[in-house]
Design an enzyme around this catalytic site. Structure first.
Site, short mmCIF file in Angstrom:
data_model
loop_
_atom_site.label_atom_id
_atom_site.label_comp_id
_atom_site.label_asym_id
_atom_site.label_seq_id
_atom_site.Cartn_x
_atom_site.Cartn_y
_atom_site.Cartn_z
N CYS A 112 19.01 19.11 16.78
CA CYS A 112 19.81 20.15 17.42
C CYS A 112 19.69 20.03 18.94
O CYS A 112 20.24 19.12 19.53
CB CYS A 112 19.41 21.52 16.90
SG CYS A 112 20.65 22.80 17.24
N HIS A 213 19.93 20.81 11.15
CA HIS A 213 18.50 21.10 11.01
C HIS A 213 17.97 20.56 9.69
O HIS A 213 17.93 21.27 8.69
CB HIS A 213 18.26 22.61 11.10
CG HIS A 213 18.35 23.15 12.48
ND1 HIS A 213 17.25 23.27 13.31
CD2 HIS A 213 19.42 23.57 13.21
CE1 HIS A 213 17.64 23.75 14.48
NE2 HIS A 213 18.94 23.95 14.45
N GLU A 215 15.00 20.05 8.80
CA GLU A 215 13.80 20.75 8.37
C GLU A 215 14.13 21.98 7.51
O GLU A 215 13.26 22.47 6.77
CB GLU A 215 12.95 21.16 9.58
CG GLU A 215 13.40 22.40 10.32
CD GLU A 215 14.59 22.21 11.24
OE1 GLU A 215 15.00 23.18 11.90
OE2 GLU A 215 15.12 21.07 11.29
#
Length: 237
Positions: A112, A213, A215
């Site tokens: 990001c 993202h 994660e």
């Protein structure tokens, strides 16, 4: 077996915890820590202070995490009315981290804001508020919620090789995006509205950035890629 050591840049924000504490803190969403650890690495958090880049010589890979907006002055633009969360000390620290990582040739993953930094340090620019450009809020649909949208990856690119596919849905939460690409920066994935969702350096191996993202998703491939590409085939011990 010694685990690879992966550094992750962190936020400097005021935070609250416990019943009484409310003060400046170095913090990071725990999903980053979990993702790095699940890939078999030891995560090390890197606060945005002068001199942190000295720790890069002890790392096997670097993650530039998400966060607030980059100071537009870095890429020669005035600050727009919707630009927020600028932390000049973080900008400076992360540029130093990236420079050190590139000098050492260790893998770098920009997430990001981290992807945007990869572009800006190469002379690229950012669109400071995507809804003004694409006419929708699909990239940040709800406040504080990671929603999803589809992404198309160019075949035969580094990111396509890492992911093992060219069509996927990703967790998204951003209001800025890439505008002009920097020197040697190649766009490798896009949303349907043309926003760049992944980049790589054409002249430097083992550097990739994604606007989404990972994660917050279920695909560990980007974090596994970091540990699979430790220089020399063995981590620091």
């Amino acid at each position: 077996m010694t685990r690879p050591v992966v550094g992750v840049s962190v936020y400097a924000e005021r935070a609250q915890w416990g019943e009484v504490w409310d003060m400046p803190a170095a913090l990071l969403p725990w999903a980053y820590v979990d993702s790095v650890a699940a890939a078999g690495a030891a995560p090390v958090l890197l606060p945005p202070v002068q001199g942190t880049a000295a720790a890069v010589s002890r790392l096997d890979a670097l993650v530039l995490a998400g966060g607030g907006d980059i100071d537009p002055g870095i890429y020669g633009s005035p600050t727009g009315p919707r630009t927020a969360g600028v932390r000049p000390e973080r900008d400076t620290a992360e540029v130093d981290l990236l420079t050190a990582a590139l000098d050492l040739g260790i893998p770098v993953l920009g997430i990001c804001r981290g992807m945007q930094l990869l572009n800006v340090v190469r002379g690229g620019t950012l669109a400071q508020h995507l809804p003004d450009l694409v006419g929708s809020s699909r990239h940040r649909q709800r406040t504080g919620v990671f929603d999803s949208h589809p992404v198309t990856v160019a075949p035969h690119t580094r990111i396509a090789e890492i992911l093992g596919r060219t069509e996927l849905d990703v967790a998204t939460y951003h209001h800025q995006g890439l505008a002009e690409l920097g020197s040697g920066v190649v766009a490798t994935a896009w949303t349907h509205d043309g926003v760049v969702e992944a980049i790589e350096y054409e002249d430097v191996p083992n550097v990739v950035g994604v606007q989404w993202h990972p994660e917050m998703g279920e695909d560990p491939s980007l974090f596994s890629w970091l540990t699979d590409h430790v220089p020399g085939g063995c981590p620091h011990g």
